[in-house]
Design a protein around this motif. Structure first.
Motif, PDB file in Angstrom:
ATOM      1  N   PHE A 212       0.630  -1.130  -0.029  1.00 21.96           N
ATOM      2  CA  PHE A 212       0.014  -0.183   0.105  1.00 21.96           C
ATOM      3  C   PHE A 212       0.990   1.100   0.068  1.00 21.96           C
ATOM      4  O   PHE A 212       0.720   2.316  -0.708  1.00 21.96           O
ATOM      5  CB  PHE A 212      -0.955  -0.041   1.136  1.00 21.96           C
ATOM      6  CG  PHE A 212      -1.834   1.404   1.477  1.00 21.96           C
ATOM      7  CD1 PHE A 212      -2.908   1.316   0.469  1.00 21.96           C
ATOM      8  CD2 PHE A 212      -1.411   2.165   2.360  1.00 21.96           C
ATOM      9  CE1 PHE A 212      -3.450   2.722   0.626  1.00 21.96           C
ATOM     10  CE2 PHE A 212      -2.239   3.175   2.719  1.00 21.96           C
ATOM     11  CZ  PHE A 212      -3.309   3.448   1.844  1.00 21.96           C
ATOM     12  N   ILE A 213       1.805   1.247   0.867  1.00 19.67           N
ATOM     13  CA  ILE A 213       2.607   2.383   0.893  1.00 19.67           C
ATOM     14  C   ILE A 213       3.652   2.578  -0.378  1.00 19.67           C
ATOM     15  O   ILE A 213       3.596   3.782  -0.767  1.00 19.67           O
ATOM     16  CB  ILE A 213       3.729   2.188   2.216  1.00 19.67           C
ATOM     17  CG1 ILE A 213       3.045   2.406   3.436  1.00 19.67           C
ATOM     18  CG2 ILE A 213       4.724   3.308   2.153  1.00 19.67           C
ATOM     19  CD1 ILE A 213       3.824   1.916   4.672  1.00 19.67           C
ATOM     20  N   ALA A 214       4.006   1.571  -1.068  1.00 23.28           N
ATOM     21  CA  ALA A 214       4.934   1.349  -2.186  1.00 23.28           C
ATOM     22  C   ALA A 214       3.937   1.879  -3.381  1.00 23.28           C
ATOM     23  O   ALA A 214       4.281   2.839  -4.253  1.00 23.28           O
ATOM     24  CB  ALA A 214       5.157   0.397  -2.650  1.00 23.28           C
ATOM     25  N   LYS A 215       2.543   1.969  -3.401  1.00 24.82           N
ATOM     26  CA  LYS A 215       1.564   2.455  -4.220  1.00 24.82           C
ATOM     27  C   LYS A 215       1.357   3.983  -4.093  1.00 24.82           C
ATOM     28  O   LYS A 215       1.395   4.757  -5.010  1.00 24.82           O
ATOM     29  CB  LYS A 215       0.269   1.866  -4.198  1.00 24.82           C
ATOM     30  CG  LYS A 215      -0.846   2.371  -5.152  1.00 24.82           C
ATOM     31  CD  LYS A 215      -0.201   2.458  -6.570  1.00 24.82           C
ATOM     32  CE  LYS A 215       0.044   1.404  -7.306  1.00 24.82           C
ATOM     33  NZ  LYS A 215      -0.013   1.465  -8.732  1.00 24.82           N
ATOM     34  N   CYS A 216       1.411   4.324  -2.680  1.00 26.62           N
ATOM     35  CA  CYS A 216       1.277   5.590  -2.421  1.00 26.62           C
ATOM     36  C   CYS A 216       2.195   6.637  -2.869  1.00 26.62           C
ATOM     37  O   CYS A 216       2.394   7.782  -3.127  1.00 26.62           O
ATOM     38  CB  CYS A 216       0.979   5.895  -1.018  1.00 26.62           C
ATOM     39  SG  CYS A 216      -0.615   5.121  -0.349  1.00 26.62           S
ATOM     40  N   GLU A 217       3.446   6.038  -2.770  1.00 24.90           N
ATOM     41  CA  GLU A 217       4.634   6.598  -3.267  1.00 24.90           C
ATOM     42  C   GLU A 217       4.770   6.995  -4.836  1.00 24.90           C
ATOM     43  O   GLU A 217       5.443   7.793  -5.112  1.00 24.90           O
ATOM     44  CB  GLU A 217       5.882   5.836  -2.902  1.00 24.90           C
ATOM     45  CG  GLU A 217       6.077   5.849  -1.653  1.00 24.90           C
ATOM     46  CD  GLU A 217       7.605   4.728  -1.173  1.00 24.90           C
ATOM     47  OE1 GLU A 217       8.277   5.150  -0.202  1.00 24.90           O
ATOM     48  OE2 GLU A 217       7.542   3.725  -1.869  1.00 24.90           O
ATOM     49  N   THR A 218       3.891   6.450  -5.450  1.00 23.35           N
ATOM     50  CA  THR A 218       3.788   6.590  -6.823  1.00 23.35           C
ATOM     51  C   THR A 218       2.781   7.554  -7.453  1.00 23.35           C
ATOM     52  O   THR A 218       2.554   7.766  -8.546  1.00 23.35           O
ATOM     53  CB  THR A 218       3.879   5.369  -7.935  1.00 23.35           C
ATOM     54  OG1 THR A 218       2.231   4.863  -7.406  1.00 23.35           O
ATOM     55  CG2 THR A 218       4.602   4.351  -7.177  1.00 23.35           C
ATOM     56  N   ILE A 219       1.863   8.115  -6.297  1.00 25.00           N
ATOM     57  CA  ILE A 219       0.647   8.761  -6.563  1.00 25.00           C
ATOM     58  C   ILE A 219       1.074  10.200  -6.085  1.00 25.00           C
ATOM     59  O   ILE A 219       1.072  10.629  -4.882  1.00 25.00           O
ATOM     60  CB  ILE A 219      -0.699   8.453  -6.110  1.00 25.00           C
ATOM     61  CG1 ILE A 219      -0.628   6.920  -6.627  1.00 25.00           C
ATOM     62  CG2 ILE A 219      -1.730   9.167  -6.191  1.00 25.00           C
ATOM     63  CD1 ILE A 219      -1.923   6.076  -5.942  1.00 25.00           C
ATOM     64  N   GLU A 220       0.993  11.066  -6.816  1.00 21.64           N
ATOM     65  CA  GLU A 220       1.500  12.580  -6.419  1.00 21.64           C
ATOM     66  C   GLU A 220       0.723  13.056  -5.070  1.00 21.64           C
ATOM     67  O   GLU A 220       1.369  13.526  -4.123  1.00 21.64           O
ATOM     68  CB  GLU A 220       1.348  13.578  -7.570  1.00 21.64           C
ATOM     69  CG  GLU A 220       2.106  14.765  -7.376  1.00 21.64           C
ATOM     70  CD  GLU A 220       3.609  14.619  -7.131  1.00 21.64           C
ATOM     71  OE1 GLU A 220       4.105  15.306  -6.197  1.00 21.64           O
ATOM     72  OE2 GLU A 220       4.210  13.968  -7.718  1.00 21.64           O
ATOM     73  N   GLU A 221      -0.452  13.026  -5.278  1.00 27.19           N
ATOM     74  CA  GLU A 221      -1.484  13.592  -3.913  1.00 27.19           C
ATOM     75  C   GLU A 221      -1.327  12.845  -2.804  1.00 27.19           C
ATOM     76  O   GLU A 221      -1.877  13.208  -1.784  1.00 27.19           O
ATOM     77  CB  GLU A 221      -2.717  13.991  -4.297  1.00 27.19           C
ATOM     78  CG  GLU A 221      -3.865  12.674  -4.904  1.00 27.19           C
ATOM     79  CD  GLU A 221      -3.667  12.486  -6.403  1.00 27.19           C
ATOM     80  OE1 GLU A 221      -4.754  12.586  -6.838  1.00 27.19           O
ATOM     81  OE2 GLU A 221      -2.349  12.477  -7.052  1.00 27.19           O
ATOM     82  N   LEU A 222      -0.839  11.640  -2.934  1.00 30.88           N
ATOM     83  CA  LEU A 222      -0.788  10.490  -1.630  1.00 30.88           C
ATOM     84  C   LEU A 222       0.743  10.536  -0.980  1.00 30.88           C
ATOM     85  O   LEU A 222       0.821   9.983   0.062  1.00 30.88           O
ATOM     86  CB  LEU A 222      -1.187   9.295  -1.828  1.00 30.88           C
ATOM     87  CG  LEU A 222      -2.586   9.140  -2.456  1.00 30.88           C
ATOM     88  CD1 LEU A 222      -3.026   7.588  -2.904  1.00 30.88           C
ATOM     89  CD2 LEU A 222      -3.742   9.822  -1.639  1.00 30.88           C
ATOM     90  N   LYS A 223       1.677  11.076  -1.957  1.00 28.88           N
ATOM     91  CA  LYS A 223       2.893  11.159  -1.310  1.00 28.88           C
ATOM     92  C   LYS A 223       3.197  11.842  -0.004  1.00 28.88           C
ATOM     93  O   LYS A 223       3.997  11.363   0.697  1.00 28.88           O
ATOM     94  CB  LYS A 223       4.096  11.735  -2.393  1.00 28.88           C
ATOM     95  CG  LYS A 223       4.468  10.804  -3.623  1.00 28.88           C
ATOM     96  CD  LYS A 223       5.277  11.714  -4.502  1.00 28.88           C
ATOM     97  CE  LYS A 223       5.583  10.932  -5.647  1.00 28.88           C
ATOM     98  NZ  LYS A 223       6.481  11.744  -6.659  1.00 28.88           N
ATOM     99  N   GLN A 224       2.401  12.656   0.390  1.00 28.90           N
ATOM    100  CA  GLN A 224       2.708  13.594   1.604  1.00 28.90           C
ATOM    101  C   GLN A 224       2.211  12.502   2.876  1.00 28.90           C
ATOM    102  O   GLN A 224       2.846  12.834   3.889  1.00 28.90           O
ATOM    103  CB  GLN A 224       1.637  14.657   1.583  1.00 28.90           C
ATOM    104  CG  GLN A 224       0.241  14.280   1.482  1.00 28.90           C
ATOM    105  CD  GLN A 224      -0.540  15.673   1.306  1.00 28.90           C
ATOM    106  OE1 GLN A 224      -0.473  16.432   2.429  1.00 28.90           O
ATOM    107  NE2 GLN A 224      -1.578  15.666   0.328  1.00 28.90           N
ATOM    108  N   TYR A 225       1.598  11.616   2.653  1.00 31.57           N
ATOM    109  CA  TYR A 225       1.194  10.651   3.764  1.00 31.57           C
ATOM    110  C   TYR A 225       2.078   9.523   3.904  1.00 31.57           C
ATOM    111  O   TYR A 225       1.876   8.877   5.013  1.00 31.57           O
ATOM    112  CB  TYR A 225      -0.210  10.268   3.441  1.00 31.57           C
ATOM    113  CG  TYR A 225      -1.209  11.330   3.056  1.00 31.57           C
ATOM    114  CD1 TYR A 225      -1.572  12.261   4.399  1.00 31.57           C
ATOM    115  CD2 TYR A 225      -1.674  11.069   2.059  1.00 31.57           C
ATOM    116  CE1 TYR A 225      -2.585  13.285   3.956  1.00 31.57           C
ATOM    117  CE2 TYR A 225      -3.044  12.261   1.755  1.00 31.57           C
ATOM    118  CZ  TYR A 225      -3.112  13.075   2.563  1.00 31.57           C
ATOM    119  OH  TYR A 225      -4.289  14.136   2.452  1.00 31.57           O
TER     120      TYR A 225
END
Length: 414
Positions: A212-225
């Motif tokens: 899940f975290i790895a996927k968030c790292e690839t999505i601009e608006e989710l990187k902050q979390y």
């Protein structure tokens, strides 16, 4: 059609034969004369609808002492006979002991409490037979001929969701009352899903938050979390485990009930009336019941029943509906103890927010995938590659984009 069913449900074990079913029918019908003429066996559910058992549907043609050419449809739930992950997953578990106790003792006790106040709610399908030796097995009345059907999709509409929550609220309220009045039988249920060692140590669960975290790292608006998620990931499973067993910990706080433990859409069967309106819902599969925080059942359902839009826009309404019916049922039961307040259910939601993060990060992508493809549960539990691809589902990504900012604003990520 074989690919639509679990492999271990394509052929029934040899002991499910005429002598076995004749014994079952003799017991059910309280007679000494039953002759089974024909048995038609088939898988009871589609692939992915369940994992913690093997299930068959048996359609029997038989003669009794007083009539010939009778038919009966039965659902048989038993342990896997084939070596593999599912057998390892279940062999040390208490799931059959739990479900047998639920059907033979606890559900009838709950329904008896409701009958005292004129409430005819049926909490579970009729169990006709059970055994732990020589085979672990439970046989149920098939409620499909009675008009009950599973949902064709993963999610339920608002009416269906409220129908299921109402039944759960009554179940929870009865258990809350009985436990408060000193019934110690309910606290014997200690084996929820996080008590299954093979579940918590599975590739699917261990890698869920990481992927899940790895996927968030690839999505601009989710990187902050990502930094906060990485901090939470270190002890997320430990905290979830503690939540499930929190009643048995020192200085336990919360609203404790007998939880269903697997409150999702495929463990519900809905019945409609002649006008097409929802008439009833039957909860099924009581293998993972445990005594713990009521809110865990609700959190589980939020991510395995509701659509993303309903979860985002109607969460407060859903919890208010459930908790108000919980409290109303306690009043009707003439409960004399301390009543929880609706606000306490929302406090519980925050107290166990780590479980909501687990559900979003690990379970939710699976349920989205179930909508569009047939998934092999065993491959999912054991193969790292099988789980990773689930995080590419566009609908899941859009749901996370909606929910993660809300979780951040609620303080879940702190």
């Amino acid at each position: 059609m074989a690919d639509s069913y679990n492999k271990d449900e394509l052929e029934a074990p040899g002991w499910l034969n005429k002598p076995f079913f004749e014994g079952v029918l003799k017991k059910c019908e309280n007679t000494d004369v039953i002759v089974v003429n024909d048995i038609k066996m088939s898988p009871a559910t589609a692939k992915g609808d369940h994992y913690a058992s093997v299930m068959f549907r048996a359609t029997l043609n038989y003669d009794s002492k007083t009539a010939k050419g009778l038919t009966k449809s039965l659902i048989i739930k038993t342990m896997p006979q084939v070596e593999g992950h599912k057998m390892d997953f279940l062999k040390e578990s208490y799931i059959f002991e739990t479900e047998i106790a639920m059907y033979s003792k606890t559900i009838p006790m709950f329904e008896a409490e409701l009958r005292k106040i004129g409430d005819n709610t049926i909490l579970g399908a009729k169990a006709l037979y059970h055994s732990l030796t020589p085979q672990k097995c439970i046989i149920f009345e098939d409620i499909v001929p009675l008009g009950y059907q599973t949902l064709s999709t993963r999610t339920a509409d608002m009416e269906q969701s409220k129908s299921a929550l109402l039944k759960l609220a009554k179940w929870h309220a009865v258990s809350y009352k009985l436990a408060a009045e000193g019934d110690t039988s309910l606290t014997d249920y200690k084996h929820g899903i996080f008590s299954l060692k093979e579940f918590e140590t599975s590739t699917f669960v261990q890698n869920g938050m990481k992927q899940f975290i790895a996927k968030c790292e690839t999505i601009e608006e989710l990187k902050q979390y990502v930094p906060k998620l990485q901090a939470l990931e270190k002890d997320l499973l430990k905290r979830c485990h503690q939540s499930f067993e929190s009643y048995f910990q020192p200085n336990a706080k919360g609203i404790f009930v007998l939880c269903h433990g697997d409150f999702h859409s495929k463990n519900m069967m809905f019945k409609k009336n002649s006008k097409g309106e929802n008439e009833d819902v039957m909860l099924v599969d009581f293998q993972l019941c445990y005594f713990g925080p009521a809110i865990l059942d609700i959190i589980y359902g939020l991510y395995t029943i509701l659509t993303g839009d309903v979860r985002k826009n109607h969460l407060e309404e859903i919890i208010h509906y459930y908790s108000s019916n919980f409290i109303e049922t306690l009043h009707k039961l003439n409960f004399k103890g301390s009543f929880p307040k609706i606000s306490e259910f929302f406090i519980e939601l925050l107290r166990h927010s780590h479980f909501e993060i687990f559900m979003m990060s690990t379970f939710l992508p699976v349920f989205y995938a179930f909508e569009t493809e047939v998934i092999d549960p065993e491959e999912l539990m054991t193969s790292e590659g099988a789980g990773k691809s689930l995080y590419n589902n566009e609908r899941y990504i859009e749901d996370v984009k909606r929910m993660l900012p809300i979780m951040h604003n609620r303080g879940y990520l702190d």
